[in-house]
Design an enzyme around this catalytic site. Structure first.
Site, mmCIF file in Angstrom:
data_model
loop_
_atom_site.group_PDB
_atom_site.id
_atom_site.type_symbol
_atom_site.label_atom_id
_atom_site.label_comp_id
_atom_site.label_asym_id
_atom_site.label_seq_id
_atom_site.Cartn_x
_atom_site.Cartn_y
_atom_site.Cartn_z
ATOM 1 N N GLU A 12 67.219 31.473 24.082
ATOM 2 C CA GLU A 12 67.729 30.103 24.192
ATOM 3 C C GLU A 12 68.132 29.446 22.873
ATOM 4 O OE1 GLU A 12 65.877 27.854 27.759
ATOM 5 O OE2 GLU A 12 64.283 29.136 26.991
ATOM 6 N N PHE A 28 99.994 33.036 31.398
ATOM 7 C CA PHE A 28 100.221 32.814 32.824
ATOM 8 C C PHE A 28 99.256 33.686 33.623
ATOM 9 C CE2 PHE A 28 102.157 34.011 36.862
ATOM 10 C CZ PHE A 28 102.494 32.775 37.392
ATOM 11 N N GLU A 87 65.872 30.206 38.603
ATOM 12 C CA GLU A 87 64.441 29.959 38.435
ATOM 13 C C GLU A 87 63.861 29.261 39.654
ATOM 14 O OE1 GLU A 87 61.700 27.221 35.549
ATOM 15 O OE2 GLU A 87 63.164 28.525 34.577
#
Length: 1342
Positions: free
Chosen positions: A1275, A341, A807
């Site tokens: 990445e 909760f 960017e």
């Protein structure tokens, strides 16, 4: 007594000032405003900028502080609780001690707290924006235990209100667990060489743990503080704090109904004020009324004071549960809901009564209270008798309740069942995420049974209550169903009847607010079936299905833990290859790291607020600023007519207006800027600007809309190798499929913030902002202002997360603010609130993919033909580049002899989408792996077999003609198969699935390669500037930006390695375009490669000059003495370095020609467990093996791997953007984003981390194409999260097969709980989806 009399009497008895302490310092505030939040006061009045404004709605935890107060003077009991300072009213802290991260420890005072130092040592801080809040949550966990060390379970639960987008959470959890009292519960097998486990880390700090945990001393004056009634008269709001129930009732009688608002934790009221513009002129605080806070149990009932916080309630429920009385499951049902909760910070201040009175249609608690037969006790000043009303009769719908306008809820009474009766109560909830997420559907079920005298011993239903949240405009009971079930036997036949009755009674359709109607109606059945199973198990019925055991009770999540394996550092390197903490790590953990919004304002600074379009594709007919200009402090309204240069900007094409001149292309387009003397005045004025629109047609919102209207940026892009027609002719089998992949919000913790300072001489302009792309920002601001680029200077100190989102999309608001600064001739500031930032700054591109694959009987690929569309939004930005990169990354690690890839960037009337970690590669990766899984399913082969069969070999050419060198994927798969025990675990997963019907597991291994280097040649360059001062200190500047990825510390280690000095002699101040010019954007995982080489080039020049002074290299000389000699010898101690990656060229699809500098490679094994009845799931174990070459900084790289993986898990499973459109989400205004904050948009949280996370770096790997043989890592790991997606899909497949569905099925991304549950087609989905339930696809925004 009149209202004025009451007010006058109250004023005469009340205090009108606040007394509190902050970090041990006494504060007496005589001029408090009731609408000031604690966070605003700390940051703006006290200049304590450690607590951050991350979301403004208590959903991220960046603002967390600790509040302590004496709650019992006689026993000297002090209560400590963490709170969201962004929600807490300043008026609520009277008599309290507030501790911020600055008060906990400081580098300047050399008193760093162990929590702060360990977070640094264990790499638990990356960008650092969330870190102060994390530190305070951990500190709060320790202080709340009353001088006891917390348990590991306490720690895992205590961080449920904090978010981190960078780390993936594991290092933070490891840090927290070093303070635990029960580390022996962690797995502690003997560690392998070069491996560190969670237990190892805990053990290394165990001897340093002492009791009590180092704490900030509670002020003595507050121990004896006696609260008084409070009346703070603000400029527009009155704040009352009564001390007794009678005083409260009198105030409520005076200020009836909407004339006042009762507040406890302010968690609802502040949201209403901030986001719904609901204003209350009188606030009455209930926090000091003892009668509202009682919690007691009698022989007949539970008495729950309406003013009990959920934290206090939880502790009391645990106490009562441990006493093992027969309460029919009431305590446990409430505890099950309280576990997930809201958050710890919210539960610490929010009250039970407030939750009831709010009457939320999606309440988690009210269905349980209704099912338990709760009764409310209401008092009013004009009656001596309390009024009692059943909660089942209290809710009237749409937030209305059966309550007089001067009544106050005092208590909730829950009757205890007869101990001799068979009385069962259970609660259920399913949300988009477990931690701090509102339920999609919640339920409370209660049944009373009586055993019949029949031979089969059946049980008969005497009474039943089925209460739901999320199925109506209020908490609702299925009354007709309840009536019809009474008297029936407790059997599966009866429950099946109940399913049909409930679905008839609770209809939903595509216009229902919240959507997901089919899923919600399926959940209703799933919950009831689980309840049926639970009761059957409790009754020990002989007919109970063994499968019920796994669903009768909630999944028990084990304690999370991890291990990291790092190869030995090359002996030739002294500094590079060492795990060094982030340069600013200690500043971040102590709250001293300065972000843009933390910077002090200059004298005469103005504040801006954006005026945004509220309509998509609409002509602006008129702008009326009359009302706005009357706001005190109003200075100017800035629009397109004020732009001195070009109103058109863009990173690839100048196709986007700074200010809308005629046609607003989307909701959120910048029409103007209101500039005022204060931030609050600017916000008020911006909302008063009136804009008249003319709606245009067609309004194109989705990819399908764009295809229908042929709305594209440019022509079709095509990349091909071989002859696909020949490939398909040679193939034995051909499969086709359409796949949809949703977008993703960056959710960096620091929203975009700007400070623009104009100069009155020489037309100079100084920009302070968080951008990954300082030089492009500089260029475009110069274009907009019509000035030379050399007159614009862009400064970036650090960024609180970016992931590609800063960017290009950080530039349009910056340009607007720059115009405002030039127009007014004064500094101008702007910080976007979270909702605005998410709504206007773009996201990862949604994709539509159609593929056709041909293959042999064995599964060898023959041909692949793919068409892709992405939703670029209203301007080009990087959409075509992202499509190009997706086309280049298509194929992953597999060879397709014949391949054709065609792509379109779609132009729509949404805010422009933009770069995001992976830059199109995740979408390509998911598509390619879907092809593999599709072929495997068709041939009934193991997908891993298909992957191995089609793997590239060393020297083979990619589909764009690049030869694969240093190809390590086959070796990675072999080593990972062995280290993860993959094949044995496959056997265990199959056995688990055979013996469990409603819980299924999936196990998936997937490799990945990611090309490093920009496909456009000119971007592959970087510069650096190194200055050595006379004392030997070194100032290093380079073109990269520190976003949390550890770029600065890597550059420092490279400089130290080459120069031969200690790293503590080198510092990086900032990234600035007047130090290093023409910088390349920080992205593409190439920043260490490019800037590292430039730094080395500069340092090699300096070292070469210094070496001329070393006559005898065997005679030691200190660095400082060497530099002094160099200075007096008039040797230049400044060097500029430059690097251009060799062998790179522009991508040319017409020639099927592109190149990457090299490939970062890796693989992951992910094992999941899925609740097929709800779609809820857990990551049981994740093994990652990553080839990073010879790592520049192993622990930093592992942090990047874990953070990227978890961000990918979010992308492919739970993060879902939902836009209004014409077909899929008709309940939302077309073009409007509904998921624009942490309340509705859910990124992974602490409880989503893998229970067992093992990350290893590949040993004996080299990379001659990059600095010190390293590899880019930011990445590539995000691609590995596809293994989680397909593991979940395998779990669905196992369930579908049990249901008799053997055919392949499509699962679109993200695999949300909704999509997973509806993919598990069964009798429950059939009832809501009729004939299409095997192939039903939930709606999405694409």
């Amino acid at each position: 007594m009149t209202k004025d009399d009451t007010t006058s009497e109250s004023q005469s008895k009340s205090m009108n000032s606040l007394l509190f302490y902050v970090n041990g310092k006494e504060i007496i505030e005589h001029n408090a405003e009731p609408d000031w939040t604690l966070l605003w006061y700390l940051r703006n009045k006290l200049k304590l900028t450690g607590p951050k404004l991350g979301c403004g709605e208590g959903g991220c935890g960046a603002c967390t502080v600790l509040i302590s107060q004496s709650i019992n003077r006689s026993s000297d009991e002090i209560e400590h609780r963490t709170v969201n300072a962004c929600l807490a009213p300043l008026c609520s802290v009277d008599g309290c001690h507030i501790v911020t991260v600055e008060g906990l420890g400081s580098m300047n005072k050399s008193n760093i707290h162990p929590i702060q130092s360990r977070l640094v040592e264990l790499f638990g801080s990356q960008c650092g924006f969330c870190t102060p809040g994390v530190v305070m949550s951990l500190y709060g966990t320790g202080t709340s235990k009353n001088n006891e060390l917390s348990t590991i379970q306490d720690i895992e639960e205590a961080l449920d209100g904090n978010l981190c987008r960078c780390t993936g959470y594991r290092p933070i959890l490891d840090t927290a667990k070093t303070f635990a009292s029960d580390i022996d519960k962690l797995p502690h097998e003997e560690s392998l060489p070069f491996t560190s486990t969670t237990f190892d880390k805990c053990l290394s700090f165990a001897k340093q743990n002492s009791l009590p945990l180092s704490q900030v001393e509670f002020p003595e004056k507050l121990r004896h503080y006696i609260p008084q009634s409070l009346h703070i008269m603000g400029s527009s709001i009155d704040w009352y704090r009564p001390l007794s129930l009678s005083e409260l009732l009198q105030l409520r009688h005076t200020y009836r109904g909407d004339a006042s608002k009762l507040v406890f934790g302010n968690t609802r009221v502040e949201i209403e004020r901030k986001f719904k513009q609901i204003k209350h002129t009188c606030l009455i605080s209930l926090t000091h009324i003892e009668e509202l806070q009682q919690l007691k149990r009698t022989a007949d009932e539970f008495y729950l004071g309406a003013g009990s916080t959920f934290t206090r309630l939880k502790l009391k429920l645990i106490e009562w549960t441990n006493e093992k009385i027969n309460d029919g499951g009431i305590c446990q049902a409430l505890l099950d809901q309280l576990r997930y909760f809201a958050s710890t910070q919210i539960r610490n201040v929010a009250s039970l009564g407030g939750n009831v009175i709010t009457a939320s249609s999606i309440s988690d608690i009210n269905p349980v209270l209704q099912a338990a037969g709760a009764e409310l006790e209401l008092h009013r000043a004009d009656s001596t008798e309390a009024r009692y009303i059943s909660l089942r009769d209290f809710f009237l719908g749409n937030g209305r309740v059966s309550m007089a306008d001067n009544e106050v809820l005092v208590a909730i009474h829950i009757p205890l069942p007869n101990p001799s009766s068979k009385w069962f109560l259970r609660s259920y909830k399913q949300a988009r995420r477990r931690d701090d997420s509102k339920g999609i559907v919640s339920a409370g079920f209660q049944v009373q049974l009586e055993q019949l005298d029949s031979l089969d011993g059946q049980w008969q239903i005497i009474s039943i209550c089925l209460s739901f949240g999320g199925m109506s405009s209020t908490t609702i009971m299925a009354k007709n169903t309840q009536q019809q079930l009474v008297g029936l036997a407790w059997t599966r036949i009866t429950i099946n009847k109940a399913f049909k009755l409930i679905l008839q009674e609770l209809p939903l359709d595509e216009q229902t607010p919240g959507g997901q109607s089919e899923y919600r109606r399926t959940l209703v059945q799933s919950f009831l079936f689980k309840f049926y199973a639970y009761v059957c198990v409790e009754l020990r019925l002989s007919t109970t299905d063994s499968s019920f055991l796994s669903i009768a009770r909630p999944f028990h999540r084990s304690i999370s833990h991890g291990q990291q394996t790092i190869p030995e550092r090359p002996s030739s390197q002294k500094t590079v290859g060492t795990s060094l903490p982030h340069q600013s790590a200690y500043l971040q953990t102590t709250g001293k790291a300065i972000f843009i919004d933390d910077m002090p304002s200059l004298i005469n600074t103005l504040h801006a607020a954006l005026v945004l379009s509220t309509q998509p594709n609409a002509k602006i007919k008129n702008i009326d600023i009359g009302a706005a200009s009357q706001v005190p402090g109003f200075v100017s309204f800035v629009s397109y007519s004020d732009v001195p240069g070009s109103n058109k900007i863009g990173v690839m094409e100048l196709d986007e207006e700074v200010f809308v001149s005629s046609i607003a292309p989307c909701i959120g387009a910048i029409i103007g800027v209101v500039v005022c003397e204060s931030e609050q005045e600017a916000l008020v004025a911006s909302k008063l600007v009136q804009i008249e629109y003319e709606l245009l047609t067609p309004t194109i919102l989705t990819i399908q809309d764009a295809i229908h209207n042929e709305s594209y940026f440019g022509d079709e892009m095509c990349l091909r190798q071989g002859d696909v027609n020949k490939g398909f002719a040679d193939a034995k089998h051909i499969l086709e499929e359409t796949l949809w992949i949703g977008g993703q919000e960056h959710f960096y913790l620091e929203s975009n913030s700007y400070m623009v300072i104009p100069s009155n001489d020489d037309k100079e302009l100084t920009l302070y902002l968080g951008t990954q792309n300082p030089s492009t920002t500089q260029d475009l601001i110069a274009l907009v202002l019509g000035r030379d680029v050399s007159r614009i200077t862009c400064h970036v100190k650090r960024i609180g997360g970016a992931f590609g989102g800063k960017e290009s999309r950080s530039i349009p608001p910056c340009a607007a603010i720059a115009v405002a600064a030039v127009k007014t001739g004064r500094p101008v500031r702007l910080t976007l609130d979270r909702h605005t930032d998410i709504s206007i700054t773009g996201h990862r591109h949604p994709f539509k993919i159609e593929y056709k694959v041909g293959f042999t009987d064995e599964g060898l690929f023959c041909a692949l033909d793919i068409r892709m569309w992405n939703n670029g939004g209203c301007s080009l930005d990087t959409s075509s580049a992202i499509m190009e990169w997706a086309m280049l990354q298509m194929g992953n690690c597999y060879r397709f002899p014949h391949i054709r890839i065609r792509g379109y960037a779609c132009k729509t009337h949404l805010p422009s989408n933009t770069a995001f970690r992976g830059f199109g590669a995740p979408q390509a990766m998911l598509t390619c792996e879907n092809v593999v899984e599709h072929v495997a399913s068709y041939l009934k082969r193991d997908p891993l077999m298909i992957r191995h069969l089609n793997l590239f070999k060393e020297g083979e050419l990619t589909h764009y003609g690049q030869a694969l060198e240093h190809w390590n994927v086959p070796r990675i798969l072999e080593e990972l198969s062995r280290s993860s025990d993959f094949f044995q675990r496959q056997i265990h997963v199959n056995e688990f699935n055979r013996t469990n019907i409603y819980r299924k597991r999936g196990l998936c291994m997937i490799p990945a390669k990611y090309g490093i280097g920009f496909p456009v040649q000119f971007l592959n360059q970087a510069g650096a500037l190194v200055l050595i001062y006379k004392d030997g200190s070194v100032l290093l500047s380079h073109g990269g930006v520190e976003i949390g990825q550890g770029l600065h510390i890597k550059m420092i280690s490279i400089a130290a390695e080459v120069l031969g000095c200690n790293i503590d002699r080198i510092r990086i101040s900032e990234t600035s375009t007047d130090k290093v010019h023409n910088t390349t954007t920080t992205g593409g995982s190439a920043s260490s490669d490019l800037n590292g080489m430039a730094v080395r080039h500069a340092c090699e020049q300096l070292r070469e000059r210094l070496d001329t002074l070393l006559v005898d290299k065997n005679v030691p000389i200190s660095w400082e003495d060497l530099i002094k000699q160099a200075y007096f010898a008039r040797i230049d101690l400044c060097a500029h370095g430059f690097y251009a990656t060799p062998g790179m060229f522009d991508v040319d699809f017409s020639q099927n020609r592109a190149t990457c500098n090299y490939f970062t490679q890796g693989a992951a094994v992910t094992e999941v467990e899925l609740d097929t009845l709800t779609g809820d799931w857990h990551l049981l174990r994740v093994d990652i093996l990553m080839d990073v070459g010879k790592s520049l900084n192993p622990s930093i790289d592992i942090g990047q791997i874990e953070g990227a993986y978890m961000q990918g898990v979010g992308l492919f499973t739970m993060e879902e953007l939902i836009w209004g459109d014409h077909t899929e989400h008709k309940w939302i205004k077309p073009g409007e984003l509904i998921t624009c904050g942490p309340d509705t948009y859910k990124i992974p949280s602490f409880s989503d981390v893998p229970i067992d996370l093992r990350v290893s770096l590949l040993s004996d790997s080299s990379n001659p194409r990059a600095i010190y043989s390293s590899k880019g890592i930011g990445e590539p790991p995000i691609l590995l999260a596809t293994s989680a997606f397909f593991a979940l899909k395998q779990a669905c497949m196992a369930y579908r097969q049990d249901q008799g569905f053997q055919d392949y099925f499509t699962l679109h991304s993200p695999a949300t709980v909704e999509r997973l549950r509806m993919a598990c087609a069964d009798e429950f989905t059939r009832r809501v989806c009729s004939n299409e339930h095997q192939t039903y696809q939930p709606r999405g925004s694409y």
